[in-house]
Design a protein around this motif. Sequence first.
Motif, PDB file in Angstrom:
ATOM      1  N   GLU A  68       2.184   2.186  16.828  1.00  0.00           N
ATOM      2  CA  GLU A  68       2.294   3.166  15.743  1.00  0.00           C
ATOM      3  C   GLU A  68       1.705   2.574  14.457  1.00  0.00           C
ATOM      4  O   GLU A  68       1.700   1.352  14.275  1.00  0.00           O
ATOM      5  N   TYR A  69       1.209   3.467  13.577  1.00  0.00           N
ATOM      6  CA  TYR A  69       0.802   3.003  12.251  1.00  0.00           C
ATOM      7  C   TYR A  69       2.066   3.057  11.392  1.00  0.00           C
ATOM      8  O   TYR A  69       2.283   3.972  10.590  1.00  0.00           O
ATOM      9  N   ALA A  70       2.954   2.092  11.657  1.00  0.00           N
ATOM     10  CA  ALA A  70       4.268   2.067  11.017  1.00  0.00           C
ATOM     11  C   ALA A  70       4.784   0.633  11.024  1.00  0.00           C
ATOM     12  O   ALA A  70       4.326  -0.195  11.817  1.00  0.00           O
ATOM     13  N   ASN A  71       5.707   0.365  10.124  1.00  0.00           N
ATOM     14  CA  ASN A  71       6.322  -0.965  10.114  1.00  0.00           C
ATOM     15  C   ASN A  71       7.811  -0.857   9.890  1.00  0.00           C
ATOM     16  O   ASN A  71       8.313   0.137   9.366  1.00  0.00           O
ATOM     17  N   ILE A  72       8.501  -1.921  10.319  1.00  0.00           N
ATOM     18  CA  ILE A  72       9.901  -2.139   9.953  1.00  0.00           C
ATOM     19  C   ILE A  72       9.913  -3.367   9.055  1.00  0.00           C
ATOM     20  O   ILE A  72       9.374  -4.421   9.420  1.00  0.00           O
ATOM     21  N   HIS A 114      10.604  -9.756   5.388  1.00  0.00           N
ATOM     22  CA  HIS A 114      10.157  -9.471   6.768  1.00  0.00           C
ATOM     23  C   HIS A 114       9.315  -8.211   6.803  1.00  0.00           C
ATOM     24  O   HIS A 114       9.670  -7.213   6.162  1.00  0.00           O
ATOM     25  N   ILE A 115       8.231  -8.270   7.576  1.00  0.00           N
ATOM     26  CA  ILE A 115       7.454  -7.069   7.876  1.00  0.00           C
ATOM     27  C   ILE A 115       6.959  -7.192   9.311  1.00  0.00           C
ATOM     28  O   ILE A 115       6.382  -8.218   9.685  1.00  0.00           O
ATOM     29  N   TRP A 116       7.247  -6.155  10.095  1.00  0.00           N
ATOM     30  CA  TRP A 116       6.869  -6.136  11.503  1.00  0.00           C
ATOM     31  C   TRP A 116       6.145  -4.835  11.820  1.00  0.00           C
ATOM     32  O   TRP A 116       6.584  -3.754  11.409  1.00  0.00           O
ATOM     33  N   ARG A 117       5.055  -4.944  12.557  1.00  0.00           N
ATOM     34  CA  ARG A 117       4.379  -3.751  13.050  1.00  0.00           C
ATOM     35  C   ARG A 117       5.206  -3.152  14.181  1.00  0.00           C
ATOM     36  O   ARG A 117       5.739  -3.898  15.024  1.00  0.00           O
ATOM     37  N   ILE A 118       5.354  -1.841  14.205  1.00  0.00           N
ATOM     38  CA  ILE A 118       5.969  -1.144  15.341  1.00  0.00           C
ATOM     39  C   ILE A 118       4.859  -0.911  16.357  1.00  0.00           C
ATOM     40  O   ILE A 118       3.825  -0.298  16.036  1.00  0.00           O
ATOM     41  N   ASP A 155       6.286   4.902   7.803  1.00  0.00           N
ATOM     42  CA  ASP A 155       5.313   5.554   8.697  1.00  0.00           C
ATOM     43  C   ASP A 155       4.140   6.026   7.846  1.00  0.00           C
ATOM     44  O   ASP A 155       4.335   6.798   6.901  1.00  0.00           O
ATOM     45  N   VAL A 156       2.956   5.543   8.183  1.00  0.00           N
ATOM     46  CA  VAL A 156       1.771   5.865   7.382  1.00  0.00           C
ATOM     47  C   VAL A 156       1.041   7.046   8.010  1.00  0.00           C
ATOM     48  O   VAL A 156       0.817   7.085   9.221  1.00  0.00           O
ATOM     49  N   CYS A 157       0.674   8.007   7.164  1.00  0.00           N
ATOM     50  CA  CYS A 157      -0.087   9.167   7.641  1.00  0.00           C
ATOM     51  C   CYS A 157      -1.190   9.469   6.633  1.00  0.00           C
ATOM     52  O   CYS A 157      -0.998  10.237   5.686  1.00  0.00           O
ATOM     53  N   GLU A 160      -5.550  -2.634  -1.435  1.00  0.00           N
ATOM     54  CA  GLU A 160      -4.577  -2.731  -2.540  1.00  0.00           C
ATOM     55  C   GLU A 160      -3.160  -2.873  -1.990  1.00  0.00           C
ATOM     56  O   GLU A 160      -2.339  -3.626  -2.525  1.00  0.00           O
ATOM     57  N   GLU A 161      -2.884  -2.125  -0.919  1.00  0.00           N
ATOM     58  CA  GLU A 161      -1.552  -2.188  -0.292  1.00  0.00           C
ATOM     59  C   GLU A 161      -1.265  -3.611   0.218  1.00  0.00           C
ATOM     60  O   GLU A 161      -0.183  -4.147   0.023  1.00  0.00           O
ATOM     61  N   LYS A 162      -2.271  -4.195   0.873  1.00  0.00           N
ATOM     62  CA  LYS A 162      -2.085  -5.545   1.416  1.00  0.00           C
ATOM     63  C   LYS A 162      -1.794  -6.541   0.299  1.00  0.00           C
ATOM     64  O   LYS A 162      -0.871  -7.374   0.412  1.00  0.00           O
ATOM     65  N   GLN A 163      -2.550  -6.448  -0.789  1.00  0.00           N
ATOM     66  CA  GLN A 163      -2.348  -7.367  -1.921  1.00  0.00           C
ATOM     67  C   GLN A 163      -0.948  -7.181  -2.516  1.00  0.00           C
ATOM     68  O   GLN A 163      -0.228  -8.154  -2.772  1.00  0.00           O
TER      69      GLN A 163
HETATM   70  O1  LIG Z   1       0.344  -1.179   7.483  1.00  0.00           O
HETATM   71  C1  LIG Z   1       1.471  -0.741   7.143  1.00  0.00           C
HETATM   72  O2  LIG Z   1       2.474  -0.832   7.866  1.00  0.00           O
HETATM   73  C2  LIG Z   1       1.641  -0.062   5.790  1.00  0.00           C
HETATM   74  C3  LIG Z   1       1.691  -0.987   4.661  1.00  0.00           C
HETATM   75  C4  LIG Z   1       2.817  -1.889   4.508  1.00  0.00           C
HETATM   76  C5  LIG Z   1       2.358  -3.094   4.129  1.00  0.00           C
HETATM   77  C6  LIG Z   1       0.968  -3.078   4.180  1.00  0.00           C
HETATM   78  O3  LIG Z   1       0.183  -3.987   3.921  1.00  0.00           O
HETATM   79  O4  LIG Z   1       0.555  -1.853   4.606  1.00  0.00           O
END
Ligand SMILES: O=C(O)C[C@H]1C=CC(=O)O1
Length: 93
Positions: free
Chosen positions: A49-53, A42-46, A8-10, A26-29
């Motif tokens: 929300e500004y969050a991922n699983i 795996h990375i999925w947007r919830i 969860d990003v804040c 930088e995070e994306k790279q």
């Molecule tokens: O956006 C996000 O969920 C936060 C973070 C996780 C990977 C990324 O590129 O950003």
Amino acid sequence: MLFQVRMDVCLPHDLDPKTRSEIVAEEKQYAQELQRAGKWPHIWRIVGEYANISVFDVESNDELHALLSGLPLFPYMDIHVTPLATHPSDINA
Ligand SMILES: O=C(O)C[C@H]1C=CC(=O)O1
């Protein structure tokens, strides 16, 4: 070893917009390098929300901790880790 990770990003509302853009880039790279390396399969947007699983595939708890604490957004995230085991009903196991 597989782990489900919820992030969860804040980001602070008063964070300088340029700094924000740089950290997110930088995070994306960083995230895409780990995906290419097979560590972050795996990375999925919830939704909503500004969050991922995510699912991480690593050798140890220590490796996962190192990867997560290296995230550029780490200081601005709440992270919850769930270790995963094989389900006895999984036909692929
Ligand atoms: O956006 C996000 O969920 C936060 C973070 C996780 C990977 C990324 O590129 O950003």
